[in-house]
Design a protein around this motif. Structure first.
Motif, PDB file in Angstrom:
ATOM      1  N   VAL A 443       0.853  -1.183   0.000  1.00  0.00           N
ATOM      2  CA  VAL A 443       0.000   0.000   0.000  1.00  0.00           C
ATOM      3  C   VAL A 443       0.890   1.235   0.000  1.00  0.00           C
ATOM      4  N   ALA A 444       0.802   2.060  -1.016  1.00  0.00           N
ATOM      5  CA  ALA A 444       1.630   3.252  -1.121  1.00  0.00           C
ATOM      6  C   ALA A 444       0.958   4.228  -2.065  1.00  0.00           C
ATOM      7  N   THR A 445       1.394   5.435  -2.018  1.00  0.00           N
ATOM      8  CA  THR A 445       0.836   6.467  -2.886  1.00  0.00           C
ATOM      9  C   THR A 445       1.900   6.937  -3.852  1.00  0.00           C
ATOM     10  N   ALA A 446       1.526   7.050  -5.119  1.00  0.00           N
ATOM     11  CA  ALA A 446       2.483   7.490  -6.123  1.00  0.00           C
ATOM     12  C   ALA A 446       2.901   8.922  -5.856  1.00  0.00           C
ATOM     13  N   PRO A 447       4.181   9.265  -6.095  1.00  0.00           N
ATOM     14  CA  PRO A 447       4.664  10.607  -5.822  1.00  0.00           C
ATOM     15  C   PRO A 447       4.154  11.596  -6.855  1.00  0.00           C
ATOM     16  N   SER A 448       4.160  12.843  -6.465  1.00  0.00           N
ATOM     17  CA  SER A 448       3.797  13.883  -7.429  1.00  0.00           C
ATOM     18  C   SER A 448       4.970  14.174  -8.338  1.00  0.00           C
ATOM     19  N   ALA A 449       4.687  14.513  -9.564  1.00  0.00           N
ATOM     20  CA  ALA A 449       5.735  14.758 -10.542  1.00  0.00           C
ATOM     21  C   ALA A 449       6.327  16.145 -10.360  1.00  0.00           C
ATOM     22  N   SER A 450       7.641  16.250 -10.616  1.00  0.00           N
ATOM     23  CA  SER A 450       8.309  17.548 -10.558  1.00  0.00           C
ATOM     24  C   SER A 450       8.551  18.121 -11.941  1.00  0.00           C
ATOM     25  N   VAL A 451       8.118  17.416 -12.994  1.00  0.00           N
ATOM     26  CA  VAL A 451       8.227  17.899 -14.376  1.00  0.00           C
ATOM     27  C   VAL A 451       6.892  17.650 -15.055  1.00  0.00           C
ATOM     28  N   PRO A 452       6.630  18.343 -16.144  1.00  0.00           N
ATOM     29  CA  PRO A 452       5.362  18.110 -16.853  1.00  0.00           C
ATOM     30  C   PRO A 452       5.265  16.670 -17.338  1.00  0.00           C
ATOM     31  N   ALA A 453       4.099  16.092 -17.173  1.00  0.00           N
ATOM     32  CA  ALA A 453       3.887  14.717 -17.622  1.00  0.00           C
ATOM     33  C   ALA A 453       3.821  14.665 -19.141  1.00  0.00           C
ATOM     34  N   ALA A 478      12.355  11.710 -18.669  1.00  0.00           N
ATOM     35  CA  ALA A 478      11.734  12.571 -17.660  1.00  0.00           C
ATOM     36  C   ALA A 478      10.316  12.922 -18.085  1.00  0.00           C
ATOM     37  N   GLY A 479       9.386  12.771 -17.154  1.00  0.00           N
ATOM     38  CA  GLY A 479       7.983  13.052 -17.421  1.00  0.00           C
ATOM     39  C   GLY A 479       7.170  11.830 -17.778  1.00  0.00           C
ATOM     40  N   ASN A 480       7.849  10.712 -18.068  1.00  0.00           N
ATOM     41  CA  ASN A 480       7.129   9.467 -18.335  1.00  0.00           C
ATOM     42  C   ASN A 480       6.682   8.827 -17.022  1.00  0.00           C
ATOM     43  N   ARG A 481       5.574   8.131 -17.081  1.00  0.00           N
ATOM     44  CA  ARG A 481       5.156   7.305 -15.949  1.00  0.00           C
ATOM     45  C   ARG A 481       5.911   5.977 -16.022  1.00  0.00           C
ATOM     46  N   LEU A 482       6.346   5.468 -14.870  1.00  0.00           N
ATOM     47  CA  LEU A 482       7.102   4.212 -14.823  1.00  0.00           C
ATOM     48  C   LEU A 482       6.267   3.135 -14.144  1.00  0.00           C
ATOM     49  N   GLU A 483       6.143   2.002 -14.818  1.00  0.00           N
ATOM     50  CA  GLU A 483       5.533   0.807 -14.233  1.00  0.00           C
ATOM     51  C   GLU A 483       6.569  -0.304 -14.233  1.00  0.00           C
ATOM     52  N   VAL A 484       6.852  -0.837 -13.062  1.00  0.00           N
ATOM     53  CA  VAL A 484       7.843  -1.905 -12.903  1.00  0.00           C
ATOM     54  C   VAL A 484       7.112  -3.192 -12.555  1.00  0.00           C
ATOM     55  N   THR A 485       7.263  -4.213 -13.373  1.00  0.00           N
ATOM     56  CA  THR A 485       6.759  -5.540 -13.040  1.00  0.00           C
ATOM     57  C   THR A 485       7.886  -6.287 -12.349  1.00  0.00           C
ATOM     58  N   LEU A 486       7.739  -6.506 -11.050  1.00  0.00           N
ATOM     59  CA  LEU A 486       8.774  -7.165 -10.255  1.00  0.00           C
ATOM     60  C   LEU A 486       8.444  -8.646 -10.165  1.00  0.00           C
ATOM     61  N   VAL A 487       9.356  -9.501 -10.617  1.00  0.00           N
ATOM     62  CA  VAL A 487       9.174 -10.952 -10.625  1.00  0.00           C
ATOM     63  C   VAL A 487      10.198 -11.558  -9.668  1.00  0.00           C
ATOM     64  N   VAL A 519       4.894   9.482 -12.201  1.00  0.00           N
ATOM     65  CA  VAL A 519       5.647  10.246 -13.199  1.00  0.00           C
ATOM     66  C   VAL A 519       7.047  10.509 -12.666  1.00  0.00           C
ATOM     67  N   ILE A 520       8.048  10.153 -13.455  1.00  0.00           N
ATOM     68  CA  ILE A 520       9.431  10.253 -13.005  1.00  0.00           C
ATOM     69  C   ILE A 520       9.965  11.641 -13.343  1.00  0.00           C
ATOM     70  N   ASP A 545      16.095  10.563 -17.527  1.00  0.00           N
ATOM     71  CA  ASP A 545      16.869  11.141 -18.623  1.00  0.00           C
ATOM     72  C   ASP A 545      16.426  12.575 -18.886  1.00  0.00           C
ATOM     73  N   GLY A 546      17.420  13.451 -19.005  1.00  0.00           N
ATOM     74  CA  GLY A 546      17.130  14.852 -19.275  1.00  0.00           C
ATOM     75  C   GLY A 546      17.045  15.696 -18.025  1.00  0.00           C
ATOM     76  N   ILE A 547      17.150  15.071 -16.845  1.00  0.00           N
ATOM     77  CA  ILE A 547      17.124  15.797 -15.573  1.00  0.00           C
ATOM     78  C   ILE A 547      18.448  15.562 -14.871  1.00  0.00           C
ATOM     79  N   HIS A 548      19.063  16.626 -14.399  1.00  0.00           N
ATOM     80  CA  HIS A 548      20.393  16.505 -13.807  1.00  0.00           C
ATOM     81  C   HIS A 548      20.433  16.874 -12.334  1.00  0.00           C
ATOM     82  N   HIS A 549      19.294  17.276 -11.759  1.00  0.00           N
ATOM     83  CA  HIS A 549      19.319  17.569 -10.322  1.00  0.00           C
ATOM     84  C   HIS A 549      19.101  16.275  -9.551  1.00  0.00           C
ATOM     85  N   PRO A 550      19.632  16.185  -8.341  1.00  0.00           N
ATOM     86  CA  PRO A 550      19.514  14.950  -7.574  1.00  0.00           C
ATOM     87  C   PRO A 550      18.089  14.708  -7.136  1.00  0.00           C
ATOM     88  N   GLY A 551      17.718  13.438  -7.050  1.00  0.00           N
ATOM     89  CA  GLY A 551      16.386  13.087  -6.578  1.00  0.00           C
ATOM     90  C   GLY A 551      16.295  13.165  -5.067  1.00  0.00           C
TER      91      GLY A 551
END
Length: 854
Positions: A443-453, A478-487, A519-520, A545-551
């Motif tokens: 159970v978690a909440t997706a983070p808000s994006a810091s760049v335009p989606a 940068a700006g894409n939504r990421l879905e990770v299928t963890l197996v 959104v990453i 990609d395209g973002i150079h500031h630290p997360g």
């Protein structure tokens, strides 16, 4: 004795076994071998008696034979069977194999005698349309005798561990699918349409006659495959048994279409049969895909719960509910009994079956515990209802019958409403369990994006292989939504946590989950949150990609500060302090124990608490002591939230099966023979091993040297380290990797024997056993003011009484030994590890010596 009185009297035996079952289910954590007890109180006690009683009744009815008027023979057989069953139970609990042997012989003898009686009745009776049902009973009774023999062999401590594990599967197959399964399938031929009050379907007798050889043949193949340790052969036999079961049951579908079940009795039996078919289907798939025999053993765990609690209990309760209303007496008594047994029936059935699903599915540990409580509650409610039904029926036994159809039950809509209420209870319980442990369910909440989606989605599959994420570096525009299928392709539980706060739940081996990372807009770190796994290399990175500031990164809870540790070491324990008794008990001949993995928050130094993983609720775990040649049988039960295992240094055997990691809710039996003397360590061997040991999963096994002399006092000191995490939290795995312990302690608590000294008298001979459990530090054990005249280390005497002496017992991690000394003068003698920095971290105590008594 008339039929009604006979069945009510012998039915009380089944009631007594079921009552004992409920009691043990409630207090199982405080009862040794509780898992074994639960299975056999149900299968051997309750189901065994019910089958012997009612199969004889149905055989007499189907073969049109009058029952024995005195029933003396049946009474003697039941008495012998129950004496045997009690002997088996007592022998297992007390670890006394001769009692198990005698009880097993009694059970097998009664089963064979029952089979012989039924064969004689078949031969002497006139041809019967339903004689095939009696043949099912004959086969079932014969299989019980075989199952009893396997059970007795399993209880023998000389049986090799690998063979024991194979016998477990064969024993379960023969007894559950043979003795119980064949009896149920044979009885349904006539009982099912009778319970539904409808005409028997065409082809039922033919299917039963032709299906019996397939059932017995499939069971024979499955049991043979189990004894041979072959998953493929075992799965082949299970498939044949499943096919034969479906063939036998298929004609009954016509009866179901014509008359839908509506009473508790019919619905309970129907649910039980569904669980039987589902369990067999699971077994076929799970066993066929098991690459090794240990893998098959791991997959058999959920099958046991499903067959026992889903199939056996529901068929037993449904049959008892129906048959009780038949034998209580007249029509008025039967209606009264039915009314009682139908109370809350839809609710009980809904709670039992939906909660049982949560128990067998890969759900978090807390959710399974809550669901199991609901299952036990719903089943236990049957017993007071049954007692009240019999009581009311007896009061109305002499009431004259009135003509007319039996009263109809509540309308369908009302029953569905009650069932929905039962489902709601399960759902609310599940929600409460998830709320109590949301991290285990993802159970978690997706983070808000810091760049335009961008509106684009990047989908990546990440596999867990060993202790690595593959791939462990992901690039996302940068700006894409990421879905990770963890197996999870590994052999242990794992998860994935991102520094943004999103996470998966904990995944068992073979499971997978989809993590929506949102959104990453920045670089992210990822890791496994299970203690130690991150330090073992389970990390990954997400690059925007395209973002150079630290997360932004999640701040880990702060570990206990060094000043707090120093302050604790100079503080006296509070009033609730209870030191661990260091006195060592003498060796015992019985070594059959259950070690339950539990997660417990305990004080480890005054004012400092940690959440430990423990064997049996303490760190160190229970001490075992025996002699060379003794056989130890340890049942490991994992009631934790992650995978664990156990490794006994006192036994020499291939580690593949007994030391395998078992999942939460699973168990394994570890058998070894002590062939050499020593102070042996046992510990969890699941990776990272250092973290599991540092968080409390260790203990000692003492095997006495053959020439061990008697002394006045014996003590055991197990030295270990604490790498403190946050207050009330788990071990700090980073400190473990850096080898920077906060505390070094004897018997699990810093300086505890400063506050509760060990005792001795002048002139007494004192033996002190020492084990350096680590995981990283050894010990240089020294008694200030004392000199050792005897030193025994790692299996041999290094010093015997004579002109020489020793000042320290030097041990590396996982080594052990003992020293002996006596004290000439009263006083307070400190004992320490002479690695002084560790002594100052808490590895310190006092021996308080007083003068001679009198």
């Amino acid at each position: 004795m008339n039929r009604s009185r006979w069945h009510l009297r012998v039915g009380s035996i089944v009631f007594a076994w079921l009552t004992a079952l409920v009691v043990i289910a409630i207090v199982h954590r405080s009862v040794p071998a509780s898992g074994w007890l639960l299975i056999h109180l149900l299968g051997l006690g309750a189901a065994g008696n019910a089958i012997l009683i009612w199969s004889r009744h149905f055989a007499d009815a189907l073969l049109r034979r009058p029952p024995d008027s005195s029933r003396a023979g049946q009474a003697c057989a039941l008495a012998a069977f129950n004496l045997g069953a009690v002997a088996v139970v007592a022998g297992m609990v007390l670890s006394f194999w001769p009692a198990v042997l005698a009880g097993g012989i009694a059970v097998a003898s009664v089963a064979l005698a029952h089979a012989v009686t039924l064969v004689r009745q078949l031969r002497s009776a006139l041809p019967s349309r339903f004689g095939d049902t009696v043949r099912y009973y004959v086969a079932a009774a014969a299989l019980l005798s075989i199952g009893a023999g396997l059970g007795v062999a399993m209880a023998n401590s000389t049986l090799p561990g690998a063979l024991h594990d194979r016998f477990v599967i064969a024993h379960a197959a023969v007894n559950l699918f043979g003795f119980v399964g064949l009896t149920v399938l044979g009885t349904l031929v006539t009982l099912w349409p009778t319970m539904l009050r409808t005409r028997m379907a065409d082809g039922v007798e033919v299917a039963a006659r032709r299906g019996l050889p397939g059932l017995v043949g499939g069971l024979t193949v499955a049991a043979s495959g189990a004894v041979a340790g072959s998953p493929v052969v075992t799965a082949t036999g299970a498939l044949a048994y499943l096919a034969a079961t479906l063939y036998v049951l298929w004609p009954h579908l016509d009866e179901f279409r014509r008359k839908r079940p509506g009473s508790f009795a019919t619905l309970s039996v129907l649910c039980g049969v569904v669980w039987l078919v589902g369990s067999l289907s699971y077994a076929v798939v799970a066993f066929a895909t098991a690459p090794t025999w240990p893998a098959l053993l791991d997959r058999a765990g959920p099958l046991t719960v499903a067959v026992l609690a889903g199939f056996l209990v529901q068929v037993l309760l449904g049959a008892l509910s129906y048959l009780t209303t038949i034998v209580v007496g007249g029509r008025a008594a039967s209606i009264a009994a039915t009314t009682e047994l139908e109370r809350g029936a839809p609710w009980r059935l809904a709670v039992a079956n939906f909660a049982l699903l949560l128990c067998v599915l890969p759900t978090p540990s807390l959710l399974r515990v809550a669901a199991s409580v609901l299952v036990v509650t719903s089943y236990a409610a049957f017993l007071p209802l049954l007692a009240r039904a019999v009581w009311r029926a007896r009061r109305l036994r002499e009431t004259p019958s009135t003509p007319g159809p039996p009263p109809s039950g509540p309308p369908v809509r009302q029953r569905l409403g009650v069932a929905a209420a039962g489902l709601a209870v399960v759902v609310l319980t599940a929600a409460a369990a998830v709320a109590a442990d949301p991290s285990a369910t993802g159970v978690a909440t997706a983070p808000s994006a810091s760049v335009p989606a961008t509106g684009q989605t990047t989908r990546v599959e990440v596999r867990i292989e060993g202790m690595r994420y593959v791939p462990d570096n992901i690039s996302v525009p940068a700006g894409n939504r990421l879905e990770v299928t963890l197996v999870n392709s590994g052999s242990d539980h794992h998860d994935l946590v991102l520094s943004s706060g999103t996470r998966t739940g904990r995944l068992a081996p073979g499971e997978q989950a989809v993590l929506d990372a949102g959104v990453i807009g920045a670089d992210l770190d990822g890791w496994c949150s299970i203690a130690g796994h991150r330090q073992m290399g389970m990390t990954m990175s997400v690059r925007a990609d395209g973002i150079h500031h630290p997360g932004h990164h999640e701040t880990a809870p702060q570990s206990i500060a060094g000043d707090d540790v120093a302050r604790s070491l100079t503080t006296r324990p509070g009033p609730g302090f209870n030191p661990r008794d260091a006195a060592l008990a003498a060796a015992t001949p019985a070594h059959r124990i259950t070690l339950t993995v539990t997660e417990t928050t305990r004080e480890v130094s005054p004012g400092i608490t940690q959440r430990q993983w423990t064997f049996g609720g303490s760190a160190p775990g229970p001490t075992l002591r025996g002699k060379v040649g003794d056989v130890f049988e340890v049942t490991l039960v994992n009631d934790g939230t992650i995978g664990h295992s156990i490794d006994f240094h006192a036994g020499a055997l291939a580690p593949d099966v007994p030391m395998r990691t078992i999942r939460p809710g699973e168990r394994l039996v570890y058998r070894f023979t002590a062939t050499r003397a020593g102070v042996w360590m046992y510990h969890c061997s699941t990776m990272p091993m250092s973290v599991h040991i540092a968080n409390g999963m260790f203990g000692a096994v003492i095997i006495d040297p053959p020439d061990l002399a008697a002394v006045d006092r014996e003590y055991l000191l197990v030295q270990s380290e604490y790498y403190l995490g946050p207050p009330g939290g788990e071990v700090d795995a980073a400190k473990v990797v850096a080898d920077k312990p906060d505390l070094v302690v004897f018997n699990g608590y810093a300086n505890q024997y400063d506050h509760a000294p060990l005792t001795a008298r002048t002139g007494e001979r004192v033996r002190i056993w020492v084990l350096a459990a680590g995981p990283n530090r050894g010990s240089s054990f020294h008694v200030v003011g004392g000199q050792f005249d005897t030193v025994w280390s790692e299996g041999d005497y290094r010093l015997r009484p004579g002109p020489g002496g020793a000042q320290a017992l030097g041990l590396s991690a996982a080594q052990g030994g003992f020293v002996e000394l006596s004290f000439d003068q009263p006083g307070r003698y400190p004992f320490v590890t002479h690695a002084m920095v560790d002594a100052e971290r808490g590895a310190h105590g006092i021996i308080e010596v007083t003068g001679h008594s009198g």
